[in-house]
Write a protein that holds these residues in place. Structure first.
Motif, mmCIF file in Angstrom:
data_model
loop_
_atom_site.group_PDB
_atom_site.id
_atom_site.type_symbol
_atom_site.label_atom_id
_atom_site.label_comp_id
_atom_site.label_asym_id
_atom_site.label_seq_id
_atom_site.Cartn_x
_atom_site.Cartn_y
_atom_site.Cartn_z
ATOM 1 N N GLY A 41 0.806 -1.207 0.000
ATOM 2 C CA GLY A 41 0.000 0.000 0.000
ATOM 3 C C GLY A 41 0.841 1.260 0.000
ATOM 4 N N ASP A 42 0.153 2.389 0.199
ATOM 5 C CA ASP A 42 0.800 3.700 0.119
ATOM 6 C C ASP A 42 1.928 3.879 1.123
ATOM 7 O OD1 ASP A 42 -1.057 4.205 -1.779
ATOM 8 O OD2 ASP A 42 -2.218 5.659 -0.620
ATOM 9 N N GLN A 43 1.895 3.143 2.229
ATOM 10 C CA GLN A 43 2.914 3.325 3.259
ATOM 11 C C GLN A 43 4.320 3.063 2.724
ATOM 12 O OE1 GLN A 43 2.073 0.410 6.369
ATOM 13 N NE2 GLN A 43 1.223 -0.954 4.812
ATOM 14 N N ALA A 44 4.440 2.226 1.682
ATOM 15 C CA ALA A 44 5.758 1.939 1.123
ATOM 16 C C ALA A 44 6.439 3.202 0.601
ATOM 17 C CB ALA A 44 5.642 0.907 0.000
ATOM 18 N N LEU A 45 5.642 4.169 0.150
ATOM 19 C CA LEU A 45 6.208 5.444 -0.290
ATOM 20 C C LEU A 45 6.911 6.152 0.865
ATOM 21 C CD1 LEU A 45 3.171 6.661 -2.395
ATOM 22 C CD2 LEU A 45 5.464 6.296 -3.312
ATOM 23 N N PHE A 46 6.305 6.109 2.037
ATOM 24 C CA PHE A 46 6.869 6.814 3.187
ATOM 25 C C PHE A 46 8.061 6.065 3.760
ATOM 26 C CE2 PHE A 46 2.340 7.846 2.853
ATOM 27 C CZ PHE A 46 2.447 9.202 2.595
ATOM 28 N N TRP A 47 8.078 4.735 3.629
ATOM 29 C CA TRP A 47 9.280 3.996 4.013
ATOM 30 C C TRP A 47 10.456 4.444 3.150
ATOM 31 C CZ3 TRP A 47 7.011 -1.613 3.274
ATOM 32 C CH2 TRP A 47 5.911 -1.774 4.108
ATOM 33 N N GLU A 65 7.568 14.704 -3.302
ATOM 34 C CA GLU A 65 6.535 14.404 -2.310
ATOM 35 C C GLU A 65 5.479 15.488 -2.422
ATOM 36 O OE1 GLU A 65 4.602 12.614 -0.754
ATOM 37 O OE2 GLU A 65 5.842 11.874 0.896
ATOM 38 N N PHE A 66 4.210 15.102 -2.326
ATOM 39 C CA PHE A 66 3.158 16.106 -2.395
ATOM 40 C C PHE A 66 2.248 16.078 -1.174
ATOM 41 C CE2 PHE A 66 2.100 12.474 -5.146
ATOM 42 C CZ PHE A 66 0.966 11.980 -4.519
ATOM 43 N N THR A 67 2.676 15.399 -0.135
ATOM 44 C CA THR A 67 2.026 15.501 1.171
ATOM 45 C C THR A 67 3.021 16.152 2.139
ATOM 46 O OG1 THR A 67 2.768 13.298 1.847
ATOM 47 C CG2 THR A 67 0.619 13.441 0.764
ATOM 48 N N PRO A 68 2.542 16.661 3.269
ATOM 49 C CA PRO A 68 3.468 17.236 4.252
ATOM 50 C C PRO A 68 4.441 16.186 4.789
ATOM 51 C CG PRO A 68 1.220 17.978 4.656
ATOM 52 C CD PRO A 68 1.129 16.885 3.627
ATOM 53 N N PRO A 69 5.490 16.621 5.461
ATOM 54 C CA PRO A 69 6.568 15.693 5.854
ATOM 55 C C PRO A 69 6.255 14.806 7.055
ATOM 56 C CG PRO A 69 7.338 17.986 5.692
ATOM 57 C CD PRO A 69 5.853 18.021 5.724
ATOM 58 N N GLY A 70 5.099 14.970 7.710
ATOM 59 C CA GLY A 70 4.852 14.302 8.983
ATOM 60 C C GLY A 70 5.059 12.808 8.965
ATOM 61 N N THR A 71 4.475 12.111 7.989
ATOM 62 C CA THR A 71 4.574 10.647 7.955
ATOM 63 C C THR A 71 5.994 10.205 7.655
ATOM 64 O OG1 THR A 71 2.315 10.656 7.091
ATOM 65 C CG2 THR A 71 3.487 8.572 7.046
ATOM 66 N N ASP A 72 6.669 10.914 6.747
ATOM 67 C CA ASP A 72 8.079 10.590 6.484
ATOM 68 C C ASP A 72 8.902 10.672 7.766
ATOM 69 O OD1 ASP A 72 7.397 10.441 3.803
ATOM 70 O OD2 ASP A 72 7.948 12.521 3.404
ATOM 71 N N LEU A 73 8.625 11.690 8.588
ATOM 72 C CA LEU A 73 9.402 11.880 9.812
ATOM 73 C C LEU A 73 9.076 10.821 10.862
ATOM 74 C CD1 LEU A 73 9.326 15.773 10.147
ATOM 75 C CD2 LEU A 73 11.091 14.313 9.132
ATOM 76 N N ILE A 74 7.827 10.332 10.882
ATOM 77 C CA ILE A 74 7.477 9.236 11.801
ATOM 78 C C ILE A 74 8.337 8.012 11.494
ATOM 79 C CG2 ILE A 74 5.693 7.531 12.342
ATOM 80 C CD1 ILE A 74 5.153 10.059 13.791
ATOM 81 N N TYR A 75 8.395 7.628 10.216
ATOM 82 C CA TYR A 75 9.191 6.456 9.851
ATOM 83 C C TYR A 75 10.686 6.742 9.980
ATOM 84 C CZ TYR A 75 4.988 4.069 8.293
ATOM 85 O OH TYR A 75 3.764 3.465 8.257
#
Length: 507
Positions: A41-47, A65-75
């Motif tokens: 799913g989409d989470q692989a992009l953030f990994w 990236e076209f979403t804010p950085p929050g999820t990238d920073l979580i991972y």
């Protein structure tokens, strides 16, 4: 029943929700201790983005990236703390799911009995979150919105209003539209409550400012590093302009009435999607109507009136998030924002029938959920039986995926550049790196021609050895003829997997 007994019963159900959600998620995320199921799913992009951040790259400058950085920073934080191991995303999904379920129970408990609140949490867990097991930005932003609702539902005191604004600022740092849409719902509720309590307009305006100013300040504080590094214009371009031009109207936009959607709706998944899409607004309208009816009965108990106000807040925020995704819905956007609707659906059902029917209905729903949960667990363990030892750790996955990853593991080394033109699911398991600015050619957005040209120049400059290509990308429906010409001139096909994905090696 005295207050102490009610609190004890509620705590027992709360403990049951925590334990039950933990067990359900563990059995669906891990085949064995230390052996996670490979998620998709989409989470692989953030990994992948987190991996790139680990290597010193900067979002919006070095990769798309076209979403804010929050999820990238979580991972990123998880990988820095625990290492870039394949089980780390599963742990993130586990913790996210447990917190979401507990928040759902906590909020539902404020308007219904503990048993019914536990049912709402189970519906969210099994029918919604458990269907995806996808730690994407949508769920993180919804988690922040649910936290804001939890802060406001008990009382709308100034500290709680400020806290709600802060949490929606956090939500905006994960999904740029989620915080503002939920904020409009809460702002509308504060105006509605002003008419109910007959407070002055100056007091209402003060409450609105107490809410919206922390939201903006929190988003600004969280984004300040990226604004300083890149400039506000760069953030605005990728989070707003790029989304409007290349994502909302992209190839995966499920605009109701389009030929692709009409064909998709003929299947079971599409029918369920349409059912949810049509049910949610009905739930919100009925909930608001029920509140109006109760508030007209001025002889009602204070507790009933408070419940009506809480239901109205849930309905307005849920409706605002629904409208946010309704113009360009897909299943993950819609299901993630359905959380308030699930709570209100249970509230409507438990208030619309007699005690006897309520008991029967609750029993049937619990039995159905248990059967669905058991089938989900069995299906995952039946279909993902192949165990592979990969550079990022041991995984359990389907045979086709396992064979593909095993072949690639034999022909690559950790840290090597490789470009997946059709998706991004091999980078973390194989500890490989994406060498180009764009995440992939095919995705939930239109790849701009200049990005494709830039990718070809980067592949040439870095002399990338392997490209994973999908035969479907050669279709005239995709604007990748120039890239395919580059591929055939400088690379040669060396392997074709059973799903027709191809590996091309540099000549």
């Amino acid at each position: 029943m005295i207050a102490g007994e009610r609190a004890s019963i509620g705590s027992h159900y709360g403990a049951g929700v925590l334990i039950g959600s933990c067990l359900y998620l563990c059995t669906n995320l891990f085949a064995l201790p230390g052996t996670p199921f490979l998620l998709g799913g989409d989470q692989a992009l953030f990994w992948m983005n987190a991996q790139r951040l680990l290597h010193g790259e900067l979002i919006y400058r070095d990769f798309l990236e076209f979403t804010p950085p929050g999820t990238d920073l979580i991972y990123l934080g998880a990988f820095e703390l625990l290492g870039s191991r394949i089980w780390v995303p599963n742990l993130v999904v586990l913790l996210l799911g447990i917190i979401l379920c507990w928040l759902c129970f906590y909020i539902a408990r404020l308007i219904m009995k503990p048993a019914h609140a536990a049912l709402a949490a189970a519906l969210l867990l099994v029918l919604d979150y458990g269907q995806m097991l996808n730690g994407t930005h949508h769920w993180f932003s919804v988690l922040a919105v649910m936290g804001a609702l939890a802060a406001l539902l008990r009382a709308r005191t100034p500290p709680r209003i400020v806290m709600a604004g802060i949490l929606l600022g956090v939500a905006t740092f994960f999904t740029q539209t989620r915080g503002p849409s939920a904020a409009l719902g809460i702002g509308a509720y504060l105006i509605w409550e002003r008419f109910q309590t007959r407070q002055s307009w100056s007091t209402c305006l003060k409450r609105e400012l107490l809410f919206f100013l922390p939201l903006v300040a929190t988003w600004g504080a969280l984004s300040s590093y990226f604004i300083a590094k890149l400039g506000f214009g760069q953030l605005w371009y990728f989070q707003v302009t790029y989304v409007l031009h290349y994502v909302s109207n992209g190839p995966n936009d499920l605009s109701i009435g389009s030929p692709q959607v009409l064909a998709w709706l003929k299947g079971l998944i599409g029918i369920v999607f349409l059912l949810v899409f049509l049910t949610l607004p009905i739930v919100y309208v009925l909930s608001a109507w029920q509140c109006r009816q109760r508030l007209r009965e001025r002889s009602s108990r204070d507790a009933v009136l408070v419940d009506a106000q809480r239901v109205m807040l849930l309905a307005l925020v849920g409706a605002a998030m629904y409208l946010e995704v309704a113009q360009s819905p897909n299943w993950i956007r819609l299901y993630c924002v359905a959380t308030p609707g699930i709570i209100l659906l249970v509230w409507l059902l438990t208030n619309a029938v007699t005690d006897t029917l309520r008991g029967y209905a609750t029993t049937v729903m619990w039995a159905g959920l248990i059967c669905i949960a058991a089938h989900q667990t069995w299906s995952r363990r039946f279909h993902q039986t192949v165990i592979e030892d990969l550079p990022a750790g041991r995984i359990a996955t389907a045979a086709l995926t396992g064979d593909k990853l095993a072949w690639l593991a034999r022909h690559t080394t950790p840290g090597q550049f490789l470009f997946e033109a059709r998706w991004v699911d091999v980078y973390l398991p194989l500890a490989l790196r994406n060498p180009v600015f764009t995440d992939m050619l095919e995705g939930g957005h239109n790849s701009r021609p200049e990005f494709v040209d830039f990718s070809m120049r980067q592949l040439e400059a870095k002399r990338v050895q392997y490209i994973i290509w999908a035969h479907r990308l050669e279709s005239p429906a995709y604007p990748f003829a120039k890239f395919h010409e580059f591929l055939t001139q400088r690379y040669q096909r060396v392997w074709t997997f059973p799903d027709r994905d191809e590996v091309w090696e540099r000549r």
